[in-house]
Design an enzyme around this catalytic site. Structure first.
Site, mmCIF file in Angstrom:
data_model
loop_
_atom_site.group_PDB
_atom_site.id
_atom_site.type_symbol
_atom_site.label_atom_id
_atom_site.label_comp_id
_atom_site.label_asym_id
_atom_site.label_seq_id
_atom_site.Cartn_x
_atom_site.Cartn_y
_atom_site.Cartn_z
ATOM 1 N N LYS A 7 1.230 4.076 -3.042
ATOM 2 C CA LYS A 7 0.858 5.469 -2.802
ATOM 3 C C LYS A 7 2.059 6.399 -3.037
ATOM 4 C CE LYS A 7 -3.531 5.061 -1.883
ATOM 5 N NZ LYS A 7 -4.569 5.705 -2.697
ATOM 6 N N TYR A 65 0.840 -1.206 0.000
ATOM 7 C CA TYR A 65 0.000 0.000 0.000
ATOM 8 C C TYR A 65 0.870 1.249 0.000
ATOM 9 C CZ TYR A 65 -3.542 3.359 1.435
ATOM 10 O OH TYR A 65 -4.387 4.447 1.491
#
Length: 150
Positions: free
Chosen positions: A59, A55
């Protein structure tokens, strides 16, 4: 990296960077000069959290894409920015972070001692889409209650 990460890692990549890249690429010919793009990133792009490797990496890639597009689209007066919240209290966010054992350690690092509300993401996005931010390009608005300074 744990072998069990394979599919979830690919899912993060597909949703958090590949989809944004593909949609942006598809829409660019239709965008008028002077348009504004706002990506939804995360504070996890700049801060590491245990168990969030894929994640966070995707990002961070989104933040890099945001800056690169801001540079490349600037001559068309198209601005590209992102909003980077902590946990946002959508239904999923509230469900995933309702356990004080999980949320407590993160909240302890947020001086405002709360998570981001959906309307706060909407308001920041609205600002970045509006003419009030006409000279803001290639930036990431941190919506994290002071987490970055703690």
């Amino acid at each position: 990296m744990p072998h069990s990460c394979h599919r979830p890692c690919l899912d993060h990549f597909d949703v958090n960077i590949k989809a944004v890249f593909n949609v942006t690429q598809s829409l660019l010919p239709r965008l008028r000069d002077g348009a504004s793009i706002v990506n939804v990133s995360s504070i996890a792009s700049t801060r590491s959290f245990g168990g969030h490797t894929a994640y966070s990496a995707t990002k961070a890639a989104l933040d890099s894409l945001t800056k690169s597009l801001a540079l490349e689209l600037g001559p068309r007066k198209i601005r590209v920015n992102s909003v980077n919240p902590t946990v946002v209290l959508t239904k999923m966010g509230a469900d995933n972070w309702s356990d004080p054992a999980k949320s407590g350690p993160l909240l302890a690092h947020i001086p405002l001692n709360r998570f981001c509300e959906v309307q706060e993401v909407v308001d920041a996005t609205g600002y970045l889409l509006s003419s009030k931010s006409s000279f803001v390009n290639g930036h990431h608005i941190l919506l994290e209650g002071g987490y970055a300074v703690s």
